[in-house]
Scaffold this active site. Structure first.
Site, PDB file in Angstrom:
ATOM      1  N   HIS A  10     -28.235  13.765 -24.383  1.00  0.00           N
ATOM      2  CA  HIS A  10     -28.469  13.095 -23.171  1.00  0.00           C
ATOM      3  C   HIS A  10     -27.429  12.396 -22.619  1.00  0.00           C
ATOM      4  O   HIS A  10     -27.459  11.168 -22.197  1.00  0.00           O
ATOM      5  CB  HIS A  10     -29.587  12.383 -23.151  1.00  0.00           C
ATOM      6  CG  HIS A  10     -30.780  13.232 -23.305  1.00  0.00           C
ATOM      7  ND1 HIS A  10     -31.420  14.093 -22.317  1.00  0.00           N
ATOM      8  CD2 HIS A  10     -31.918  13.330 -24.248  1.00  0.00           C
ATOM      9  CE1 HIS A  10     -32.431  14.684 -22.698  1.00  0.00           C
ATOM     10  NE2 HIS A  10     -32.688  14.341 -23.720  1.00  0.00           N
TER      11      HIS A  10
ATOM     12  N   GLU B 109     -40.786  18.795 -30.636  1.00  0.00           N
ATOM     13  CA  GLU B 109     -41.077  18.525 -29.309  1.00  0.00           C
ATOM     14  C   GLU B 109     -41.819  19.486 -28.323  1.00  0.00           C
ATOM     15  O   GLU B 109     -41.942  19.473 -27.398  1.00  0.00           O
ATOM     16  CB  GLU B 109     -39.653  18.166 -28.399  1.00  0.00           C
ATOM     17  CG  GLU B 109     -38.760  17.184 -29.252  1.00  0.00           C
ATOM     18  CD  GLU B 109     -37.504  16.907 -28.605  1.00  0.00           C
ATOM     19  OE1 GLU B 109     -37.420  15.940 -27.794  1.00  0.00           O
ATOM     20  OE2 GLU B 109     -36.901  17.889 -28.702  1.00  0.00           O
TER      21      GLU B 109
ATOM     22  N   ASP C  79     -41.271  14.682 -24.757  1.00  0.00           N
ATOM     23  CA  ASP C  79     -41.053  16.072 -24.516  1.00  0.00           C
ATOM     24  C   ASP C  79     -42.414  16.767 -24.888  1.00  0.00           C
ATOM     25  O   ASP C  79     -42.811  17.783 -24.213  1.00  0.00           O
ATOM     26  CB  ASP C  79     -39.845  16.699 -25.170  1.00  0.00           C
ATOM     27  CG  ASP C  79     -38.645  16.418 -24.116  1.00  0.00           C
ATOM     28  OD1 ASP C  79     -38.778  16.128 -23.080  1.00  0.00           O
ATOM     29  OD2 ASP C  79     -37.241  16.357 -24.924  1.00  0.00           O
TER      30      ASP C  79
END
Length: 272
Positions: free
Chosen positions: A42, A147, A173
């Site tokens: 990210h 996730e 997530d």
């Protein structure tokens, strides 16, 4: 580090998405953090920046884990060769995917990591190949981030893989995948976390749950068997909060000054 977590010793983690120099590690060390989590999934942080930060962390006695954006054999090896002490693989859903991470991060016979001559984790000391491999194995941890519902279903098979150290649950997530966005306390979420924790513990592995800023929920998950790895801060969040507070404080000071000045002007005009 793993032994400490298993015995209930808390480990404070600082996520890095914004910083690009080793200064962030020195600040984290002084603040009492024991781990920096360099997030390549990210952020736009380069491999070069990541290893500079990771090597500095190793020098200061901090763990340096890198969350990779993909399960790339070459990227994993370059990060470990550069100083990272842990690889975090996101959204792993099958034992085969987990094995591919182990293959990239572990030397034979457990994996297929390519040989190298010198490592910052070994202070660049010249060693025999066998000795360097042993040293690197001790300095490396493999983290599988679950996730999705499929990942939860396959948690036992993932935990069974030799070379996997920690199963992580990414609650944000996972909540999306389960259809419970913003409802981390939903019964399905807690059940999924407990299933991953049980799978990890059944194989002698550690389980970590992250993604929630609710201290009460964190304690409930600790009581369910998760280890106390605390995702205490992310540099972008800290920076944003700090800048917001500074702007608020100085804005109030200026408003107070202006009100005081205007009040004084009105008082002077009234006295004339």
């Amino acid at each position: 580090m793993l032994q400490g977590l298993a015995q209930g010793e808390p480990l404070l983690s600082l996520g890095i998405r914004n910083a690009r120099t080793a200064e962030i590690v020195r600040i984290a060390k002084t603040a009492g953090f024991g781990l920096v989590w360099i997030d390549l999934e990210h952020s736009s942080i380069s491999i070069d920046c990541a290893v500079q930060i990771a090597a500095s962390a190793a020098d200061l006695g901090l763990e340096a884990w890198v969350r990779i954006p993909e399960r790339d054999y070459g990227v994993v090896g370059r990060l470990l060769d550069g100083g990272a002490t842990g690889i975090i693989a996101p959204r792993v859903e099958t034992a085969e995917e987990a094995q591919s991470v182990v293959n990239a991060a572990r030397f034979p016979p457990r994996g297929q990591r390519s040989q190298t001559a010198l490592l910052p984790q070994a202070k660049y000391r010249r060693m025999s190949a066998a000795e360097l491999m042993r040293c690197a194995e001790l300095a490396t941890t493999v983290h599988i981030l679950i996730e999705s519902a499929q990942g939860v279903r396959n948690a036992e098979a993932i935990a069974a893989i030799d070379g996997v150290d920690v199963l992580h649950v990414g609650m944000n997530d996972l909540s999306v995948d389960l259809g419970h966005v913003d409802h981390l306390r939903h019964a399905d979420m807690f059940d999924a976390c407990k299933r991953v924790i049980a799978a990890a513990r059944s194989r002698g592995k550690l389980a970590v749950v992250g993604g929630s800023s609710d201290p009460a929920l964190f304690v409930e998950l600790l009581n369910a068997g998760a280890v106390p790895l605390v995702f205490a801060a992310i540099d972008t969040d800290v920076l944003a909060a700090g800048l917001t507070q500074r702007a608020t404080d100085w804005g109030q000071r200026v408003r107070d000054w202006r009100n005081q000045t205007q009040g004084q002007i009105r008082s002077n005009e009234a006295s004339r």
